[in-house]
Design a protein around this motif. Structure first.
Motif, PDB file in Angstrom:
ATOM      1  N   MET A   6       0.825  -1.205   0.000  1.00 32.52           N
ATOM      2  CA  MET A   6       0.000   0.000   0.000  1.00 32.52           C
ATOM      3  C   MET A   6       0.866   1.264   0.000  1.00 32.52           C
ATOM      4  O   MET A   6       0.555   2.249  -0.670  1.00 32.52           O
ATOM      5  N   LYS A 143     -14.515   4.221  -5.723  1.00 27.38           N
ATOM      6  CA  LYS A 143     -13.049   4.184  -5.725  1.00 27.38           C
ATOM      7  C   LYS A 143     -12.536   3.851  -7.114  1.00 27.38           C
ATOM      8  O   LYS A 143     -12.796   2.777  -7.651  1.00 27.38           O
ATOM      9  N   ASP A 145      -9.135   4.037  -7.939  1.00 29.29           N
ATOM     10  CA  ASP A 145      -7.991   3.199  -7.612  1.00 29.29           C
ATOM     11  C   ASP A 145      -7.693   3.405  -6.128  1.00 29.29           C
ATOM     12  O   ASP A 145      -8.495   4.018  -5.414  1.00 29.29           O
ATOM     13  N   MET A 146      -6.569   2.890  -5.652  1.00 27.39           N
ATOM     14  CA  MET A 146      -6.339   2.838  -4.219  1.00 27.39           C
ATOM     15  C   MET A 146      -6.375   4.210  -3.550  1.00 27.39           C
ATOM     16  O   MET A 146      -6.860   4.355  -2.429  1.00 27.39           O
ATOM     17  N   TYR A 147      -5.887   5.253  -4.216  1.00 25.92           N
ATOM     18  CA  TYR A 147      -5.815   6.574  -3.602  1.00 25.92           C
ATOM     19  C   TYR A 147      -6.502   7.646  -4.440  1.00 25.92           C
ATOM     20  O   TYR A 147      -6.157   8.821  -4.361  1.00 25.92           O
TER      21      TYR A 147
END
Length: 389
Positions: A6, A143, A145-147
Protein backbone atom coordinates in the motif's frame (compact mmCIF):
# COMPACT_ATOMS: atom_id res chain seq x y z
CA UNK A 1 -1.10 1.46 6.02
CA UNK A 2 -1.28 -2.24 6.73
CA UNK A 3 1.52 -3.34 4.40
CA UNK A 4 4.38 -2.09 2.25
CA UNK A 5 2.44 -2.74 -0.96
CA UNK A 6 0.00 0.00 0.00
CA UNK A 7 2.87 2.36 0.73
CA UNK A 8 4.47 1.54 -2.63
CA UNK A 9 1.21 2.37 -4.43
CA UNK A 10 1.03 5.63 -2.49
CA UNK A 11 4.63 6.47 -3.36
CA UNK A 12 4.02 5.79 -7.06
CA UNK A 13 1.14 8.25 -6.98
CA UNK A 14 3.68 10.85 -5.84
CA UNK A 15 2.31 10.66 -2.29
CA UNK A 16 -0.94 12.33 -3.25
CA UNK A 17 -4.59 11.63 -2.39
CA UNK A 18 -7.18 12.83 -4.93
CA UNK A 19 -10.97 13.22 -5.04
CA UNK A 20 -12.84 13.83 -8.31
CA UNK A 21 -15.83 16.19 -8.09
CA UNK A 22 -17.79 16.21 -11.38
CA UNK A 23 -14.61 16.06 -13.43
CA UNK A 24 -12.66 18.42 -11.17
CA UNK A 25 -9.80 16.91 -9.19
CA UNK A 26 -8.92 18.03 -5.71
CA UNK A 27 -5.61 16.74 -4.39
CA UNK A 28 -4.15 16.47 -0.91
CA UNK A 29 -0.41 16.09 -0.52
CA UNK A 30 0.68 18.00 2.57
CA UNK A 31 0.06 17.25 6.22
CA UNK A 32 -0.17 13.47 5.80
CA UNK A 33 1.78 11.33 8.23
CA UNK A 34 2.40 7.72 7.22
CA UNK A 35 2.71 4.67 9.45
CA UNK A 36 3.20 1.14 8.10
CA UNK A 37 2.37 -2.09 9.89
CA UNK A 38 5.10 -4.72 9.64
CA UNK A 39 5.82 -7.64 11.91
CA UNK A 40 2.81 -6.76 14.05
CA UNK A 41 4.25 -3.32 14.88
CA UNK A 42 3.65 0.16 13.49
CA UNK A 43 6.55 2.23 12.13
CA UNK A 44 6.55 5.89 11.25
CA UNK A 45 7.79 6.62 7.73
CA UNK A 46 9.78 9.84 7.17
CA UNK A 47 8.24 12.15 4.53
CA UNK A 48 11.27 11.80 2.24
CA UNK A 49 11.70 8.07 2.78
CA UNK A 50 12.90 6.28 -0.37
CA UNK A 51 13.79 9.59 -2.02
CA UNK A 52 16.51 11.42 -0.12
CA UNK A 53 17.57 9.03 2.61
CA UNK A 54 20.86 7.28 2.14
CA UNK A 55 22.59 4.63 4.22
CA UNK A 56 26.38 4.37 3.89
CA UNK A 57 26.19 6.31 0.65
CA UNK A 58 23.66 3.95 -0.95
CA UNK A 59 20.05 4.76 -1.70
CA UNK A 60 17.54 3.02 0.58
CA UNK A 61 15.31 0.39 -1.03
CA UNK A 62 11.77 1.63 -0.29
CA UNK A 63 10.40 -1.89 -0.78
CA UNK A 64 12.27 -3.27 2.19
CA UNK A 65 11.90 -2.60 5.88
CA UNK A 66 12.82 0.91 6.99
CA UNK A 67 16.40 1.30 8.26
CA UNK A 68 16.56 1.91 11.99
CA UNK A 69 12.75 2.29 12.03
CA UNK A 70 11.16 4.54 14.56
CA UNK A 71 8.36 2.66 16.26
CA UNK A 72 5.14 4.61 16.64
CA UNK A 73 4.42 4.48 20.38
CA UNK A 74 2.63 7.71 21.23
CA UNK A 75 -1.00 7.43 22.39
CA UNK A 76 -3.74 7.93 19.83
CA UNK A 77 -6.40 10.44 20.85
CA UNK A 78 -8.76 10.01 17.89
CA UNK A 79 -8.95 7.04 15.52
CA UNK A 80 -11.32 6.90 12.53
CA UNK A 81 -11.77 3.33 11.25
CA UNK A 82 -13.37 3.44 7.80
CA UNK A 83 -12.63 -0.07 6.57
CA UNK A 84 -14.80 -3.21 6.43
CA UNK A 85 -15.99 -4.71 9.69
CA UNK A 86 -13.85 -7.85 9.44
CA UNK A 87 -10.75 -5.71 8.84
CA UNK A 88 -11.57 -3.19 11.57
CA UNK A 89 -11.18 -5.68 14.42
CA UNK A 90 -7.62 -6.73 13.54
CA UNK A 91 -6.60 -3.17 12.71
CA UNK A 92 -7.74 -1.80 16.07
CA UNK A 93 -6.25 -4.76 17.93
CA UNK A 94 -2.82 -3.95 16.47
CA UNK A 95 -3.12 -0.46 18.04
CA UNK A 96 -4.27 -1.67 21.45
CA UNK A 97 -1.23 -0.40 23.37
CA UNK A 98 -1.67 3.11 21.95
CA UNK A 99 -5.35 3.44 22.84
CA UNK A 100 -6.36 4.54 26.33
CA UNK A 101 -9.55 5.37 28.19
CA UNK A 102 -9.13 8.94 26.91
CA UNK A 103 -9.07 7.83 23.26
CA UNK A 104 -12.05 7.81 20.91
CA UNK A 105 -12.59 5.31 18.10
CA UNK A 106 -15.03 6.27 15.36
CA UNK A 107 -16.42 3.18 13.61
CA UNK A 108 -17.66 3.63 10.04
CA UNK A 109 -18.91 0.26 8.76
CA UNK A 110 -22.02 -1.28 7.22
CA UNK A 111 -21.91 -4.22 9.62
CA UNK A 112 -22.55 -4.20 13.35
CA UNK A 113 -20.89 -5.93 16.27
CA UNK A 114 -17.33 -4.57 16.00
CA UNK A 115 -17.52 -2.63 19.27
CA UNK A 116 -18.97 -5.61 21.14
CA UNK A 117 -16.21 -7.85 19.83
CA UNK A 118 -13.52 -5.32 20.77
CA UNK A 119 -14.94 -5.08 24.30
CA UNK A 120 -14.85 -8.85 24.66
CA UNK A 121 -11.43 -9.67 23.22
CA UNK A 122 -9.32 -6.48 23.11
CA UNK A 123 -10.62 -4.13 25.84
CA UNK A 124 -12.22 -6.40 28.48
CA UNK A 125 -11.48 -3.93 31.31
CA UNK A 126 -14.15 -1.17 31.20
CA UNK A 127 -11.90 1.23 33.11
CA UNK A 128 -9.24 1.11 30.35
CA UNK A 129 -11.63 0.88 27.41
CA UNK A 130 -11.58 3.68 24.79
CA UNK A 131 -14.71 5.61 23.85
CA UNK A 132 -16.69 4.76 20.73
CA UNK A 133 -18.51 6.82 18.16
CA UNK A 134 -20.60 5.43 15.30
CA UNK A 135 -20.86 7.28 12.00
CA UNK A 136 -23.31 6.53 9.20
CA UNK A 137 -22.35 7.92 5.77
CA UNK A 138 -24.87 8.32 2.95
CA UNK A 139 -22.52 10.03 0.49
CA UNK A 140 -22.15 8.31 -2.85
CA UNK A 141 -18.50 7.56 -3.63
CA UNK A 142 -16.68 5.27 -6.03
CA UNK A 143 -13.05 4.18 -5.73
CA UNK A 144 -11.22 4.56 -9.03
CA UNK A 145 -7.99 3.20 -7.61
CA UNK A 146 -6.34 2.84 -4.22
CA UNK A 147 -5.82 6.57 -3.60
CA UNK A 148 -8.25 8.17 -6.04
CA UNK A 149 -11.94 8.49 -5.17
CA UNK A 150 -14.80 9.80 -7.32
CA UNK A 151 -17.48 11.72 -5.44
CA UNK A 152 -20.88 10.88 -6.98
CA UNK A 153 -23.75 12.11 -4.81
CA UNK A 154 -24.05 14.38 -1.77
CA UNK A 155 -25.24 12.75 1.43
CA UNK A 156 -25.01 13.25 5.17
CA UNK A 157 -22.93 11.95 8.08
CA UNK A 158 -24.74 11.00 11.29
CA UNK A 159 -22.56 10.72 14.41
CA UNK A 160 -23.42 9.39 17.87
CA UNK A 161 -22.10 7.14 20.63
CA UNK A 162 -23.36 3.53 20.66
CA UNK A 163 -26.88 3.07 21.94
CA UNK A 164 -26.94 1.22 25.29
CA UNK A 165 -28.61 -2.18 25.34
CA UNK A 166 -31.01 -0.99 28.02
CA UNK A 167 -33.42 1.93 27.86
CA UNK A 168 -32.14 5.05 29.62
CA UNK A 169 -34.28 8.03 30.66
CA UNK A 170 -31.43 10.53 31.10
CA UNK A 171 -32.00 13.89 29.44
CA UNK A 172 -29.50 14.96 26.74
CA UNK A 173 -28.65 18.16 28.62
CA UNK A 174 -27.73 16.10 31.68
CA UNK A 175 -25.34 13.88 29.74
CA UNK A 176 -21.74 14.49 30.85
CA UNK A 177 -20.34 11.19 29.58
CA UNK A 178 -18.67 12.60 26.45
CA UNK A 179 -14.90 12.52 26.74
CA UNK A 180 -12.90 15.50 25.39
CA UNK A 181 -11.63 13.43 22.46
CA UNK A 182 -15.24 12.53 21.53
CA UNK A 183 -16.22 16.19 21.54
CA UNK A 184 -13.16 17.16 19.52
CA UNK A 185 -13.73 14.50 16.85
CA UNK A 186 -17.42 15.30 16.55
CA UNK A 187 -16.69 19.01 16.28
CA UNK A 188 -14.03 18.36 13.64
CA UNK A 189 -16.48 16.41 11.48
CA UNK A 190 -19.37 18.83 11.90
CA UNK A 191 -17.15 21.79 10.97
CA UNK A 192 -16.08 20.11 7.71
CA UNK A 193 -18.64 21.34 5.13
CA UNK A 194 -18.15 18.56 2.58
CA UNK A 195 -19.07 15.87 5.13
CA UNK A 196 -22.48 17.46 5.92
CA UNK A 197 -22.05 15.95 9.38
CA UNK A 198 -24.16 16.45 12.49
CA UNK A 199 -24.42 14.87 15.91
CA UNK A 200 -27.52 12.73 16.33
CA UNK A 201 -29.00 10.68 19.14
CA UNK A 202 -27.65 7.13 19.66
CA UNK A 203 -31.09 5.64 18.96
CA UNK A 204 -31.50 7.46 15.64
CA UNK A 205 -28.02 6.49 14.46
CA UNK A 206 -28.66 2.89 15.47
CA UNK A 207 -31.82 2.81 13.35
CA UNK A 208 -29.92 4.21 10.36
CA UNK A 209 -27.30 1.49 10.91
CA UNK A 210 -29.95 -1.21 11.10
CA UNK A 211 -31.51 -0.07 7.82
CA UNK A 212 -28.14 -0.33 6.09
CA UNK A 213 -27.51 -3.67 7.82
CA UNK A 214 -30.82 -5.07 6.55
CA UNK A 215 -30.11 -3.99 2.97
CA UNK A 216 -26.52 -5.27 2.99
CA UNK A 217 -27.53 -8.57 4.63
CA UNK A 218 -29.70 -9.30 1.59
CA UNK A 219 -27.79 -7.86 -1.36
CA UNK A 220 -24.23 -8.78 -0.42
CA UNK A 221 -24.61 -12.52 0.31
CA UNK A 222 -27.15 -13.17 -2.48
CA UNK A 223 -24.92 -11.58 -5.13
CA UNK A 224 -21.90 -13.44 -3.75
CA UNK A 225 -23.69 -16.79 -3.81
CA UNK A 226 -25.13 -16.23 -7.30
CA UNK A 227 -21.96 -14.59 -8.68
CA UNK A 228 -23.92 -11.74 -10.24
CA UNK A 229 -24.23 -7.97 -10.28
CA UNK A 230 -26.71 -6.24 -8.01
CA UNK A 231 -29.29 -5.64 -10.73
CA UNK A 232 -29.38 -9.31 -11.70
CA UNK A 233 -31.29 -10.05 -8.46
CA UNK A 234 -34.26 -7.98 -9.63
CA UNK A 235 -37.37 -9.69 -10.99
CA UNK A 236 -36.15 -13.21 -10.16
CA UNK A 237 -38.93 -15.07 -8.38
CA UNK A 238 -36.67 -17.43 -6.42
CA UNK A 239 -34.53 -14.53 -5.20
CA UNK A 240 -37.62 -12.55 -4.22
CA UNK A 241 -38.88 -15.40 -2.04
CA UNK A 242 -35.53 -15.83 -0.32
CA UNK A 243 -35.28 -12.07 0.15
CA UNK A 244 -38.66 -12.01 1.92
CA UNK A 245 -37.65 -14.86 4.25
CA UNK A 246 -34.41 -13.09 5.18
CA UNK A 247 -36.21 -9.82 5.86
CA UNK A 248 -38.89 -11.51 7.96
CA UNK A 249 -36.19 -12.73 10.35
CA UNK A 250 -34.28 -9.45 10.28
CA UNK A 251 -37.43 -7.42 10.96
CA UNK A 252 -38.47 -9.68 13.84
CA UNK A 253 -35.06 -9.41 15.54
CA UNK A 254 -34.78 -5.62 15.14
CA UNK A 255 -38.25 -5.00 16.55
CA UNK A 256 -37.27 -7.03 19.63
CA UNK A 257 -34.17 -4.93 20.43
CA UNK A 258 -34.47 -3.79 24.07
CA UNK A 259 -32.79 -0.48 23.23
CA UNK A 260 -35.51 0.35 20.68
CA UNK A 261 -38.59 -0.47 22.74
CA UNK A 262 -40.92 2.48 22.98
CA UNK A 263 -39.39 4.32 19.99
CA UNK A 264 -42.25 5.92 17.99
CA UNK A 265 -42.76 4.44 14.52
CA UNK A 266 -40.46 1.47 15.08
CA UNK A 267 -42.94 -1.09 13.71
CA UNK A 268 -43.64 0.93 10.55
CA UNK A 269 -39.97 1.67 9.89
CA UNK A 270 -38.82 -1.94 10.12
CA UNK A 271 -41.77 -3.74 8.59
CA UNK A 272 -40.54 -6.52 6.24
CA UNK A 273 -42.34 -4.91 3.30
CA UNK A 274 -40.70 -1.52 3.87
CA UNK A 275 -37.28 -3.18 4.18
CA UNK A 276 -37.99 -5.05 0.94
CA UNK A 277 -38.73 -1.75 -0.83
CA UNK A 278 -35.42 -0.36 0.45
CA UNK A 279 -33.59 -3.41 -0.92
CA UNK A 280 -35.32 -3.16 -4.33
CA UNK A 281 -34.58 0.56 -4.53
CA UNK A 282 -30.90 -0.07 -3.73
CA UNK A 283 -30.73 -2.87 -6.30
CA UNK A 284 -32.12 -0.56 -8.96
CA UNK A 285 -29.81 2.31 -7.99
CA UNK A 286 -26.69 0.10 -8.05
CA UNK A 287 -27.78 -2.39 -10.71
CA UNK A 288 -24.38 -2.33 -12.46
CA UNK A 289 -22.32 -2.61 -9.29
CA UNK A 290 -20.51 -5.64 -7.91
CA UNK A 291 -21.21 -5.98 -4.20
CA UNK A 292 -18.29 -5.79 -1.75
CA UNK A 293 -18.91 -9.35 -0.58
CA UNK A 294 -18.80 -10.77 -4.12
CA UNK A 295 -15.60 -8.81 -4.72
CA UNK A 296 -14.06 -10.23 -1.54
CA UNK A 297 -15.09 -13.81 -2.34
CA UNK A 298 -13.64 -13.58 -5.85
CA UNK A 299 -10.36 -12.23 -4.51
CA UNK A 300 -10.16 -14.85 -1.73
CA UNK A 301 -10.52 -12.34 1.08
CA UNK A 302 -12.53 -12.44 4.28
CA UNK A 303 -16.06 -11.06 4.12
CA UNK A 304 -18.31 -9.05 6.43
CA UNK A 305 -20.92 -11.81 6.67
CA UNK A 306 -20.26 -12.36 10.40
CA UNK A 307 -21.11 -8.68 10.99
CA UNK A 308 -24.18 -8.73 8.74
CA UNK A 309 -26.19 -11.96 8.80
CA UNK A 310 -24.03 -13.26 11.64
CA UNK A 311 -24.95 -10.24 13.77
CA UNK A 312 -28.65 -10.91 13.21
CA UNK A 313 -28.15 -14.56 14.20
CA UNK A 314 -26.32 -13.64 17.41
CA UNK A 315 -28.75 -10.92 18.49
CA UNK A 316 -31.66 -13.20 17.63
CA UNK A 317 -30.26 -15.93 19.85
CA UNK A 318 -29.87 -13.44 22.72
CA UNK A 319 -33.54 -12.54 22.31
CA UNK A 320 -34.76 -16.12 21.92
CA UNK A 321 -35.41 -15.80 18.17
CA UNK A 322 -34.11 -18.50 15.84
CA UNK A 323 -32.86 -17.11 12.52
CA UNK A 324 -32.52 -20.22 10.37
CA UNK A 325 -32.33 -18.48 6.98
CA UNK A 326 -29.67 -15.98 8.05
CA UNK A 327 -27.72 -18.80 9.69
CA UNK A 328 -27.86 -20.81 6.47
CA UNK A 329 -26.81 -17.83 4.32
CA UNK A 330 -23.89 -17.11 6.63
CA UNK A 331 -22.54 -20.64 6.37
CA UNK A 332 -23.10 -20.82 2.62
CA UNK A 333 -20.78 -17.81 2.27
CA UNK A 334 -18.18 -19.51 4.48
CA UNK A 335 -18.57 -22.72 2.46
CA UNK A 336 -18.03 -20.86 -0.81
CA UNK A 337 -14.85 -19.30 0.57
CA UNK A 338 -13.58 -22.70 1.68
CA UNK A 339 -14.37 -24.29 -1.69
CA UNK A 340 -12.50 -21.57 -3.57
CA UNK A 341 -9.51 -21.70 -1.24
CA UNK A 342 -9.30 -25.48 -1.27
CA UNK A 343 -9.41 -25.51 -5.05
CA UNK A 344 -6.46 -23.14 -5.12
CA UNK A 345 -4.58 -25.25 -2.55
CA UNK A 346 -5.42 -28.41 -4.54
CA UNK A 347 -6.77 -30.00 -1.38
CA UNK A 348 -9.03 -33.05 -1.37
CA UNK A 349 -12.20 -32.04 0.53
CA UNK A 350 -13.04 -35.19 2.50
CA UNK A 351 -14.24 -33.61 5.74
CA UNK A 352 -13.16 -30.77 7.97
CA UNK A 353 -13.23 -29.41 11.48
CA UNK A 354 -13.88 -25.94 10.07
CA UNK A 355 -16.37 -24.03 12.19
CA UNK A 356 -16.55 -20.28 12.48
CA UNK A 357 -15.58 -18.99 15.93
CA UNK A 358 -18.56 -16.67 16.06
CA UNK A 359 -20.93 -19.63 15.60
CA UNK A 360 -19.40 -21.91 18.22
CA UNK A 361 -22.06 -20.98 20.72
CA UNK A 362 -24.86 -22.32 18.52
CA UNK A 363 -26.20 -25.77 19.32
CA UNK A 364 -25.66 -28.60 16.90
CA UNK A 365 -23.43 -31.61 16.29
CA UNK A 366 -19.72 -30.94 16.21
CA UNK A 367 -17.42 -33.27 14.25
CA UNK A 368 -13.68 -32.87 14.64
CA UNK A 369 -11.33 -34.64 12.27
CA UNK A 370 -7.72 -34.34 11.30
CA UNK A 371 -6.86 -32.47 8.13
CA UNK A 372 -4.10 -32.65 5.58
CA UNK A 373 -1.49 -29.84 5.52
CA UNK A 374 -3.01 -28.44 2.33
CA UNK A 375 -6.44 -28.34 3.94
CA UNK A 376 -4.98 -26.55 6.96
CA UNK A 377 -3.38 -24.00 4.63
CA UNK A 378 -6.71 -23.42 2.90
CA UNK A 379 -8.46 -22.93 6.21
CA UNK A 380 -5.85 -20.40 7.34
CA UNK A 381 -6.55 -18.22 4.30
CA UNK A 382 -10.07 -17.47 5.50
CA UNK A 383 -9.12 -16.93 9.14
CA UNK A 384 -9.89 -13.24 8.91
CA UNK A 385 -13.54 -14.08 8.26
CA UNK A 386 -13.98 -15.40 11.79
CA UNK A 387 -11.73 -12.77 13.41
CA UNK A 388 -10.62 -15.18 16.13
CA UNK A 389 -8.28 -13.30 18.44
Amino acid sequence: MVNWGMYEAYRQRKKRLTIDYDGLTDGLKKGIGIEVLTGGKWYRIPPDYGEKYEDNGERIDHKGSPPRPEKAKEPIDCLVVACKSNQAFNGIRSLKKRLTSDSTIMLVQNGLGVAERLNRFVFPDPSRRPNYLHAVFSHGMDKKDMYNVRYKTVGTTNIAPPAPREITLAKPEDDTSWAPSMKYLTRLFTLTPSLVAFANTPTNVLMYQLEKLAVSSVIDPLTALNDCRNGDLLYVESVSRLMRLLLLEISRVIMAFPELQGVPGLEDRFLPERLRRLVVWELGRTRRNISPMLHDVKHRRGTEVEYLNGYIVRRGEELGITCVINYMIKHLIHAKQMIYNRAEAEAVPIDSDFEMQDSSHLTGPQITTSSSPSTTKARQSVKDSSESP
